[in-house]
Design a protein around this motif. Structure first.
Motif, short mmCIF file in Angstrom:
data_model
loop_
_atom_site.label_atom_id
_atom_site.label_comp_id
_atom_site.label_asym_id
_atom_site.label_seq_id
_atom_site.Cartn_x
_atom_site.Cartn_y
_atom_site.Cartn_z
N ASN A 36 1.00 -0.97 -0.15
CA ASN A 36 -0.17 0.09 -0.18
C ASN A 36 0.62 1.43 -0.69
N TYR A 37 1.62 1.46 -0.99
CA TYR A 37 2.73 2.47 -1.05
C TYR A 37 2.40 4.14 -1.05
N SER A 38 2.23 4.14 -0.01
CA SER A 38 2.49 6.44 -0.30
C SER A 38 2.61 7.29 -0.16
N GLY A 39 4.52 6.94 -0.25
CA GLY A 39 4.92 7.68 -0.13
C GLY A 39 6.28 7.22 -1.04
N ILE A 40 7.44 7.72 -1.21
CA ILE A 40 8.35 7.72 -2.00
C ILE A 40 9.80 8.18 -1.86
N CYS A 41 10.40 8.77 -1.29
CA CYS A 41 12.01 9.89 -1.27
C CYS A 41 13.33 8.95 -1.61
N PRO A 42 13.86 9.48 -2.00
CA PRO A 42 15.67 9.25 -2.81
C PRO A 42 16.78 9.39 -1.93
N LEU A 43 17.44 8.49 -1.00
CA LEU A 43 18.43 8.72 -0.17
C LEU A 43 19.44 8.59 -0.76
N GLY A 44 19.57 8.64 -2.29
CA GLY A 44 21.12 8.73 -3.01
C GLY A 44 21.78 7.08 -3.45
N ASP A 45 22.81 6.97 -4.60
CA ASP A 45 23.50 5.90 -5.05
C ASP A 45 21.83 5.21 -5.04
N ASP A 46 20.85 6.27 -5.91
CA ASP A 46 20.08 4.68 -6.16
C ASP A 46 19.37 4.20 -5.60
N TYR A 81 16.17 3.94 -2.52
CA TYR A 81 14.67 4.68 -1.70
C TYR A 81 14.06 4.13 -1.03
N ALA A 82 13.29 4.80 0.18
CA ALA A 82 12.50 5.02 1.18
C ALA A 82 11.47 5.20 0.86
N LEU A 83 10.17 3.27 0.91
CA LEU A 83 8.59 3.91 0.46
C LEU A 83 8.00 3.14 2.13
N VAL A 84 7.15 4.31 1.95
CA VAL A 84 6.14 4.03 3.38
C VAL A 84 4.97 3.30 2.55
N ASP A 85 4.40 2.71 3.43
CA ASP A 85 3.25 1.88 3.32
C ASP A 85 2.57 1.66 4.71
N ASP A 86 1.15 2.64 4.10
CA ASP A 86 0.47 3.03 5.29
C ASP A 86 0.00 1.77 6.13
N LYS A 87 -0.47 0.15 5.22
CA LYS A 87 -1.14 -0.64 6.04
C LYS A 87 0.47 -1.41 6.61
#
Length: 291
Positions: A24-34, A36-42
């Motif tokens: 349930n991917y609801s957000g994404i952000c780059p951390l560098g070096d390809d 990414y962190a993603l949040v899952d609301d469930k």
């Protein structure tokens, strides 16, 4: 190649169901070096997923995804919706819609004990329409967050800016679009993305789901605003696209996450409700920023 014409998008959607878990991917952000962190609301607990996403800049397509696991704080899920990364502290911030809080996390998923200092009246957010979007502008050292819908008793959505010391800097008024349909519609602000040049992208999504599901439609609009001295933000449309569920097409996508991957390229991720009944999919989409 992705392109835009008079605000209309013509980008391709991609999915990587063998490489990543249903979510349930609801957000994404780059951390560098390809990475990414993603949040899952469930998700089972409070935390975030890590994925290495390789993008070919010439073709503007994702070439591979390497899933690197879930980083849990060990605390209960709080309907995590927005996520951003602050390079100076190498920490992640996540907004929760259930508690209307933004907490800071280390890269292994543990909370640091710090949080954005929210105004007390934010508790007037109604039901499942609280803090949805979050981004960080490293050039101006500002966090930006917003509720999905206006607070109870207000006709505009508040966009809040916070300083690096996590204190409230400014509150802005943002006028969201009216829903595309009076019935069976989910709508509101789903993501923010700071471009680092004074511009802020606001993604509004509208989802219409008929009772029988067939013909379900999404309309995604990405607006540009410039938070400065004026309290009332003036928005201009940059991109707009639609997806639809039909008998022969299953590219329906409820895009909730947005981030910038290069000066000219955006990455979006959709919430598939864990690939609902085998029909919905965890779509990614690359969009080129208009010049």
């Amino acid at each position: 190649m992705a392109f835009t014409l008079f605000g209309q998008s013509a980008s391709a959607q991609q999915r990587f169901h063998k490489q990543m878990p249903a979510g349930n991917y609801s957000g994404i952000c780059p951390l560098g070096d390809d990475l990414y962190a993603l949040v899952d609301d469930k998700a089972p607990s409070d935390g975030f997923h890590l994925m290495r996403i390789l993008i070919d800049a010439d073709s503007q397509r994702i070439t591979s995804i390497d899933y690197q696991g879930y980083r849990s704080s060990g605390l209960p899920n709080r309907d995590m919706e927005g996520i951003c990364y602050r390079p100076s502290t190498r920490t992640i911030f996540i907004s929760g819609e259930a508690d209307n809080e933004v907490f800071e996390y280390t890269l292994d998923g543990q909370r640091t004990g710090q949080r954005l200092q929210m105004p007390a009246d934010l508790n007037r957010a109604e039901g499942n329409y609280g803090l949805e979007a979050l981004t960080y502008d490293p050039a101006r050292h500002l966090f930006f967050t917003a509720t999905e819908h206006p607070l109870r008793g207000e006709t505009y959505t508040r966009l809040l800016a916070f300083n690096d010391d996590l204190t409230l800097s400014r509150q802005y008024r943002y006028q969201p679009d009216a829903p595309i349909s009076p019935k069976y519609t989910i709508y509101g602000i789903s993501a923010l993305c700071a471009l680092g040049d004074g511009r802020l992208l606001v993604m509004e999504r509208h989802v219409r789901i008929p009772r029988l599901k067939l013909g379900a439609t999404t309309v995604t609009r990405i607006y540009q605003v410039r938070p400065a001295e004026e309290e009332q933000l003036q928005k201009s449309l940059l991109l707009e696209f639609k997806t639809r569920l039909t008998l022969t097409g299953r590219k329906f996508a409820n895009f909730e996450g947005l981030c910038q991957v290069s000066p000219s390229l955006l990455l979006l991720v959709a919430d598939s409700q864990e690939r609902y009944k085998g029909v919905l999919r965890d779509w990614f989409r690359l969009e080129q920023l208009p010049e």
